[in-house]
Every structure is written in C-alpha cells, then in structure tokens.
Design a protein around this motif. Structure first.
Motif, PDB file in Angstrom:
ATOM      1  N   TYR A  33       6.738  -8.240  53.274  1.00 23.11           N
ATOM      2  CA  TYR A  33       8.014  -7.606  52.942  1.00 23.11           C
ATOM      3  C   TYR A  33       8.807  -8.406  51.915  1.00 23.11           C
ATOM      4  N   PHE A  34       8.598  -9.696  51.864  1.00 20.95           N
ATOM      5  CA  PHE A  34       9.224 -10.493  50.817  1.00 20.95           C
ATOM      6  C   PHE A  34       8.749 -10.014  49.448  1.00 20.95           C
ATOM      7  N   GLU A  35       7.460  -9.807  49.299  1.00 15.96           N
ATOM      8  CA  GLU A  35       6.931  -9.319  48.028  1.00 15.96           C
ATOM      9  C   GLU A  35       7.432  -7.920  47.722  1.00 15.96           C
ATOM     10  N   ARG A  36       7.546  -7.099  48.756  1.00 14.41           N
ATOM     11  CA  ARG A  36       8.041  -5.741  48.546  1.00 14.41           C
ATOM     12  C   ARG A  36       9.498  -5.760  48.083  1.00 14.41           C
ATOM     13  N   LEU A  37      10.326  -6.599  48.717  1.00 17.83           N
ATOM     14  CA  LEU A  37      11.743  -6.662  48.339  1.00 17.83           C
ATOM     15  C   LEU A  37      11.927  -7.212  46.924  1.00 17.83           C
ATOM     16  N   ARG A  38      11.038  -8.105  46.504  1.00 18.25           N
ATOM     17  CA  ARG A  38      11.149  -8.664  45.152  1.00 18.25           C
ATOM     18  C   ARG A  38      11.032  -7.581  44.085  1.00 18.25           C
ATOM     19  N   GLY A  39      10.369  -6.486  44.416  1.00 14.15           N
ATOM     20  CA  GLY A  39      10.206  -5.405  43.449  1.00 14.15           C
ATOM     21  C   GLY A  39      11.300  -4.360  43.507  1.00 14.15           C
ATOM     22  N   LEU A  40      12.281  -4.558  44.378  1.00 19.41           N
ATOM     23  CA  LEU A  40      13.381  -3.599  44.534  1.00 19.41           C
ATOM     24  C   LEU A  40      14.664  -4.168  43.935  1.00 19.41           C
ATOM     25  N   PRO A  41      15.683  -3.333  43.713  1.00 23.75           N
ATOM     26  CA  PRO A  41      16.952  -3.836  43.151  1.00 23.75           C
ATOM     27  C   PRO A  41      17.529  -4.977  43.985  1.00 23.75           C
ATOM     28  N   GLN A  42      18.059  -5.978  43.312  1.00 21.44           N
ATOM     29  CA  GLN A  42      18.610  -7.173  43.953  1.00 21.44           C
ATOM     30  C   GLN A  42      20.144  -7.092  43.955  1.00 21.44           C
ATOM     31  N   ASN A  43      20.661  -6.020  44.520  1.00 23.46           N
ATOM     32  CA  ASN A  43      22.108  -5.792  44.466  1.00 23.46           C
ATOM     33  C   ASN A  43      22.738  -5.637  45.843  1.00 23.46           C
ATOM     34  N   LEU A  44      22.042  -6.099  46.867  1.00 23.34           N
ATOM     35  CA  LEU A  44      22.534  -5.917  48.234  1.00 23.34           C
ATOM     36  C   LEU A  44      22.858  -7.268  48.849  1.00 23.34           C
ATOM     37  N   ILE A  45      24.115  -7.461  49.205  1.00 24.94           N
ATOM     38  CA  ILE A  45      24.550  -8.664  49.915  1.00 24.94           C
ATOM     39  C   ILE A  45      24.598  -8.309  51.391  1.00 24.94           C
ATOM     40  N   ILE A  46      23.672  -8.828  52.165  1.00 19.76           N
ATOM     41  CA  ILE A  46      23.535  -8.292  53.521  1.00 19.76           C
ATOM     42  C   ILE A  46      24.655  -8.730  54.456  1.00 19.76           C
ATOM     43  N   ALA A  47      25.383  -9.792  54.131  1.00 22.00           N
ATOM     44  CA  ALA A  47      26.526 -10.175  54.959  1.00 22.00           C
ATOM     45  C   ALA A  47      27.735  -9.278  54.724  1.00 22.00           C
ATOM     46  N   ASP A  48      27.688  -8.448  53.685  1.00 21.75           N
ATOM     47  CA  ASP A  48      28.771  -7.508  53.394  1.00 21.75           C
ATOM     48  C   ASP A  48      28.225  -6.416  52.461  1.00 21.75           C
ATOM     49  N   PRO A  49      27.379  -5.529  53.017  1.00 19.28           N
ATOM     50  CA  PRO A  49      26.656  -4.584  52.160  1.00 19.28           C
ATOM     51  C   PRO A  49      27.499  -3.449  51.621  1.00 19.28           C
ATOM     52  N   GLY A  50      28.674  -3.222  52.225  1.00 17.14           N
ATOM     53  CA  GLY A  50      29.475  -2.053  51.876  1.00 17.14           C
ATOM     54  C   GLY A  50      29.037  -0.845  52.675  1.00 17.14           C
ATOM     55  N   PRO A  51      29.941   0.089  52.916  1.00 18.33           N
ATOM     56  CA  PRO A  51      29.607   1.221  53.784  1.00 18.33           C
ATOM     57  C   PRO A  51      28.473   2.091  53.275  1.00 18.33           C
ATOM     58  N   GLN A  52      28.305   2.208  51.963  1.00 15.74           N
ATOM     59  CA  GLN A  52      27.249   3.070  51.433  1.00 15.74           C
ATOM     60  C   GLN A  52      25.857   2.506  51.693  1.00 15.74           C
ATOM     61  N   LEU A  53      25.736   1.170  51.805  1.00 13.43           N
ATOM     62  CA  LEU A  53      24.430   0.536  51.934  1.00 13.43           C
ATOM     63  C   LEU A  53      24.210  -0.114  53.297  1.00 13.43           C
ATOM     64  N   MET A  54      25.088   0.132  54.243  1.00 15.85           N
ATOM     65  CA  MET A  54      24.973  -0.570  55.518  1.00 15.85           C
ATOM     66  C   MET A  54      23.723  -0.187  56.317  1.00 15.85           C
ATOM     67  N   PHE A  55      23.133   0.966  56.020  1.00 16.41           N
ATOM     68  CA  PHE A  55      21.892   1.366  56.685  1.00 16.41           C
ATOM     69  C   PHE A  55      20.704   1.347  55.727  1.00 16.41           C
ATOM     70  N   ASP A  56      20.831   0.658  54.610  1.00  9.15           N
ATOM     71  CA  ASP A  56      19.743   0.537  53.641  1.00  9.15           C
ATOM     72  C   ASP A  56      18.599  -0.275  54.254  1.00  9.15           C
ATOM     73  N   ASP A  57      17.373   0.185  54.080  1.00  5.85           N
ATOM     74  CA  ASP A  57      16.232  -0.510  54.679  1.00  5.85           C
ATOM     75  C   ASP A  57      16.096  -1.942  54.161  1.00  5.85           C
ATOM     76  N   ARG A  58      16.591  -2.212  52.960  1.00  7.55           N
ATOM     77  CA  ARG A  58      16.526  -3.580  52.450  1.00  7.55           C
ATOM     78  C   ARG A  58      17.315  -4.537  53.330  1.00  7.55           C
ATOM     79  N   LEU A  59      18.422  -4.053  53.913  1.00  7.22           N
ATOM     80  CA  LEU A  59      19.217  -4.894  54.807  1.00  7.22           C
ATOM     81  C   LEU A  59      18.416  -5.257  56.050  1.00  7.22           C
ATOM     82  N   TYR A  60      17.684  -4.283  56.593  1.00  7.94           N
ATOM     83  CA  TYR A  60      16.875  -4.526  57.780  1.00  7.94           C
ATOM     84  C   TYR A  60      15.831  -5.614  57.488  1.00  7.94           C
ATOM     85  N   LYS A  61      15.100  -5.421  56.382  1.00  6.06           N
ATOM     86  CA  LYS A  61      14.000  -6.332  56.087  1.00  6.06           C
ATOM     87  C   LYS A  61      14.511  -7.705  55.654  1.00  6.06           C
ATOM     88  N   ARG A  62      15.567  -7.730  54.845  1.00  8.81           N
ATOM     89  CA  ARG A  62      16.070  -9.033  54.412  1.00  8.81           C
ATOM     90  C   ARG A  62      16.723  -9.777  55.571  1.00  8.81           C
TER      91      ARG A  62
END
Length: 436
Positions: A339-368
C-alpha cells in the motif's frame, strides 16, 4: 450556527451544542413498516456546561408535539430543518442537571450531505440505521457530536414478524396485538452516531460464546455462505483481544441485510453488512476484521472531533493487516509495502491529522493511517508497540481521544523524540520517503 455557544465541530457545523452534555437517553419508539411512521418519546438527561437560557437539539424531518424541561413546559420551542431550539422560562446554572422530554412523530428518512445519505433508511423489507458522522438526528433528538457520549435505553415496538437488533443487551421481548416491543440497555457511553436499530425478518444465530457471545441476525437464505465468510470471526476476536485488550462490550452482533449495501457499517456492539458481502468465498474477510476492530477503535475510543477520524479508520485498517499476519496470511510488513507503493502513485494532498470534511472518508486516509502505525511499530519494536496498543485502549476505554493524545501516549514508549516522525506521517501531505 450549530448551537447557542458556537460551532461544536467545524466538520459538521450544523450539528451539536457545546452548552450542555447528555449523559442518558431513554428512547421509547413505535414504528409501522407499511407507512414508515415513527412515533417517539425521548427523555434526555443532561448537565449544563454554562448558564443556559436556550439550547438546541438535533432533529430533522419530524414533527415535534411537546417539549418539557424538568417536567415543566418551556417558554418556547422552534423546530427548523435540523434544529429543535428551546427557550427556557428560567436559566439553568452551570453544572446543574436537567431533564428534557420531547414527543415527536413523522416519516423518518436519510439525511443527505457531503457523504451521501446517512441515518434512518428503509430497506426493501425492513430498516437500517447508519448515522456516521451526523445522521442520528434523522430518528431521535440528540446532541449530535462524538465528544458527547451517553448511556442509552431503547424501547422499540414494531410489527411482530420482524426482529429488532439494537445496541446493548436485550432486556425483554414482549409480543402484543400485532406488534412486539423490544427493550435494549446500553450502559457503556456511546456516541450518537453509533446508536442504531436494525429491523428485518432475521434469523438469530450464535457464532461463538467466548470470550463474549457473538451473534448474527441474517436472512435464512444467506446462512450457508455466511458460515464460510464469517467462519474465522471467532479467531479474529481471539487475536484482537490479545492485541487490543478486553472486548469493550457484553456481546457482538453482526447483521446481514437482505438488501445489498455499498459498504459495511459499524455501530456500538454490532456491525452491518449487506447480503452482497456474503459470497461464500471469504472475498470480504478483511472487512469483517475491520468492522470488528472498530469496537475498540471508534466505539470504545471515540474521536473527540471528526478531524481525528484517522484514529478510527487507520487503526481499523491496520487491524486488517494484523489479523492477516497473525492468522498465517501476508504479514503487516508485506501489506504495508504494497500500500505504500500504491499511495506513492496517488495525489499527495491529504493531511490525515486534519483531512477536511470532504476527504475524511478518503481511502488514502485509511491506508496512510495504517502505514503510520506500522512505521511506528518498526520504530519502537514489537514488544513496545503492542504494549503501547494495550495501554492506549485500556487507559482511554469508553472515552474520547484526539491525535495529540495518541502522540503523547506514543512518546512515552520512546527514548527519542517522535516529533519529526509524526510530523512527516500525520501533518504533511507528501508521504515520507520510506516506512521507517
């Protein structure tokens, strides 16, 4: 504005009131499936956090007939789109307890927002309630913020052919003229979004008796496939109690709806899966582990605010990897590398300690979030990491937690500063260069 004292949670600004805390809900509900008609009486025991002459409860799509406080009529109440606002004849001083009683009725329906439809929803033949993050207002008046956990007693009457599953212990089941009344008691504190009732023509099945009773409510037609797909759940419970500590509640119930569902859903003491997740091939076994893990991470340890949701989802995702490792499947290290390799290929714009309401259920948050925990495990070593998990769940059982709490807790297990480590994993959009 969400309350008389300001916004309770910026992620859900229309929900919650900070001026008081509820410590007990007594809900008496009567429901007709044919007409989707719900009649309710809610008795809400609360304590003022400041002197209040006005407060609000979250309630949507219902007609409010009567409101009293401490048995007396209130000065005035107004019920709008999502808020029941109550003005008092006298000010309640800070620290004082009070009891609100609300009589209401209507045709409950899901609330629509940035996360789709949440709350009360009719099935083809029954009801599902899934309220994360702020859908509890679809079926009972409440202070709908995760930081306000309370005990519950839920009395629910509905058509007799149907089984009702709700939070806590079933105290009684009483058949009447065409309806059966079910009474549940949930003594451990519960966030409003985890309160739930499930209604269907379900068969009740015992899966295991230890370390706690594990039950399933399901349509008889899915039983043969269910035995395959959920056959290793007792093993999951055994592994998780060893890794995370004592299971937090008296029992665990899985509900399988006759309908297909988009995703599985957690509630306190139960999880809900659509029949599409039961295929007889264990295709969705990781989700069985994920939902069970939420009983510790999310339900017992509840986020104080939605910005910290990685503490729910990152931990539940890592529990999937831990179950795989401890049951003889791919190790957490193998899954983390994938999953580290998978996340490296996705947008790097998610701060998981404060993702914002639009991204709070984004799968990147789960994996990161899961990757953060695995990197911490590698940093501390297995012995310290698993002791850290046990102490984290024990010290915060049935409470509320924040990211800062976890950082402070983890630091106690390291002789070196973890500031740079957590800064890179939790507070920056770009991934660290490696899992270390």
């Amino acid at each position: 504005m969400s309350s008389a004292r300001g916004v309770a949670d910026p992620y859900v600004p229309d929900s919650g009131d900070l001026s008081f805390d509820v410590h007990r809900y007594d809900l008496e509900l009567s429901y007709r499936l044919s007409s989707n008609r719900l009649a309710g009486r809610a008795i809400i025991s609360a304590r003022a956090n400041s002197g209040i002459s006005m407060f609000s409860l979250d309630l949507a799509g219902m007609q409010v007939k009567k409101v009293t406080v401490d048995g007396a009529r209130v000065k005035r109440f107004v019920h709008g789109r999502r808020k029941l606002q109550v003005w008092l004849a006298r000010t309640i001083p800070a620290g004082a307890g009070f009891v609100v009683e609300v009589h209401y009725s209507g045709n409950p329906k899901p609330l629509r927002g940035a996360w789709g439809s949440i709350g009360w929803e009719e099935l083809d033949d029954g009801v599902i309630v899934a309220s994360q993050p702020n859908g509890a207002a679809s079926w009972f008046p409440c202070n709908d913020r995760p930081s306000n956990k309370a005990s519950y007693r839920i009395t629910f009457s509905t058509d007799s052919p149907y089984r009702v599953v709700s939070n806590g212990t079933l105290l009684s089941q009483r058949a009447g003229a065409g309806q059966t009344t079910w009474i549940f008691d949930q003594p451990e504190p519960m966030a409003t979004y985890l309160a739930s009732v499930q209604v269907g023509q379900y068969e009740l099945l015992s899966i295991a008796s230890a370390p706690v009773p594990q039950l399933a409510a399901l349509p008889p037609r899915v039983r043969p496939r269910f035995d395959v797909d959920f056959g290793r759940q007792p093993l999951m419970m055994e592994i998780f109690t060893r890794l995370f500590g004592r299971y937090p509640y008296a029992r665990y119930t899985v509900v399988i709806t006759d309908d297909a569902l988009e995703i599985p859903l957690e509630a306190q003491g139960m999880s809900v899966f659509g029949s599409n997740f039961v295929d007889g091939r264990r295709s969705y076994e990781r989700l069985v582990a994920h939902e069970l893990a939420h009983q510790w991470f999310g339900n017992s340890l509840t986020v104080a605010g939605w910005r910290d949701i990685w503490l729910n989802e990152g931990f539940a995702c890592y529990a999937e990897w831990l179950f795989s490792e401890f049951s003889g499947g791919p190790t957490a290290q193998q899954l983390a590398a994938k999953y580290f390799e998978r996340l490296r290929g996705l947008p790097q714009n998610l701060i998981i300690a404060d993702p914002g309401p639009q991204l709070m259920f984004d799968d990147r948050l789960y994996k990161r979030g899961a990757l953060t925990l695995h990197a911490l495990r590698r940093r501390l070593g297995d012995a310290a990491f698993f002791e850290l998990l046990l102490s984290w769940t024990a010290e915060n059982a049935h409470g509320c937690v924040r990211t800062a709490d976890f950082i402070s807790h983890a630091q106690a297990w390291s002789s070196l500063s973890l500031d740079e480590f957590f800064d890179g994993w939790l507070f920056k959009g770009s991934l660290p260069n490696a899992i270390r």
